[in-house]
Design a protein around this motif. Structure first.
Motif: not given
Length: 262
Positions: A1-3, A5-12, A15
């Motif tokens: 899911d994180e891949l 639909h990222p939820k972590l701020d770092t991944n967002k 992006d």
């Protein structure tokens, strides 16, 4: 899911950069695939490659029926060889991959009759020689495995011993060099340390294997040089790529033992 639909701020936050890098990566990949010096270019419709389905004959299609279209077999041997090298870190590259090949072919589990022909199909070797070579390998395989397992266990025990020494001395954050000093220092009071010239000569006579004899001598020199920090008594293990013999290092160790007795 994180891949997706990222939820972590770092991944967002990264992006947009990932999208930019994706474009750069794909352009580089396409450039490589379209390189006329690479076989992949012959399969691309964008280049009207000569190996496209529509550019090859019916006879060529039929000749490929039942043939493998992937390189799984080749990759399997690479993986087996890599595992040998990773498991036994000092193993020779060629021998590591050789063991991988032998395992994949099931050579170590075959019956002795007809065993050799799968990997020793060399007309220049006499049949009896081919048979004797691999039958010997089969017979020695259990002892080699046992020896390898014993060496791994010895390495694990040494690592555990180092950790225990560090904990006992409240040196959880100690460097490897500090732990080595403590370990070699403690070894001086253990049976492995040869403190008399006569005891050294007796111990050497009992050791028949050259490698074991050399390791024992090196270990005893290290007890003094590393454990006691007698750096002036240091002796290199080799010179100009040539290892010193056990006799040469034994002479140096005897000199250290004599100095201790003064």
């Amino acid at each position: 899911d994180e891949l997706f639909h990222p939820k972590l701020d770092t991944n967002k936050e990264t992006d947009k950069y990932a999208r930019q890098f994706g474009v750069v990566f794909m352009k580089a990949m396409l450039q490589e695939l379209q390189d006329p010096l690479k076989v992949t270019s012959k399969y691309l419709s964008s280049l009207d490659g000569k190996l496209l389905h529509e550019n090859t004959s019916l006879a060529e299609h039929e000749a490929l029926f039942g043939k493998k279209a992937v390189n799984d077999d080749a990759e399997r041997t690479h993986g087996a060889g890599s595992r040998q090298i990773q498991t036994y870190t000092c193993v020779n590259l060629g021998k590591g991959f050789g063991v991988g090949h032998a395992k994949i072919q099931g050579d170590f589990s075959r019956e002795k009759d007809g065993f050799l022909y799968c990997i020793c199909d060399d007309d220049d070797l006499a049949e009896r020689l081919r048979v004797s070579l691999l039958v010997t390998a089969m017979e020695e395989a259990p002892s080699v495995v046992e020896a390898n397992n014993a060496e791994i266990l010895k390495q694990q025990e040494a690592k555990h011993h180092h950790m225990e020494l560090a904990r006992a001395a409240a040196l959880e954050k100690a460097t490897d060099a500090q732990i080595d000093i403590l370990c070699y220092y403690k070894m001086y009071s253990q049976p492995v340390c040869l403190r008399m010239a006569k005891a050294f000569d007796t111990a050497m006579k009992k050791i028949s294997a050259k490698g074991k004899k050399l390791d024992t001598i090196k270990e005893n020199i290290s007890i003094r040089v590393i454990g006691f920090k007698w750096e002036d008594l240091h002796h290199p293990w080799s010179k100009n790529g040539v290892q010193y013999s056990s006799d040469e290092l034994a002479k140096h160790l005897k000199m250290i033992i004599k100095e201790e007795q003064r």
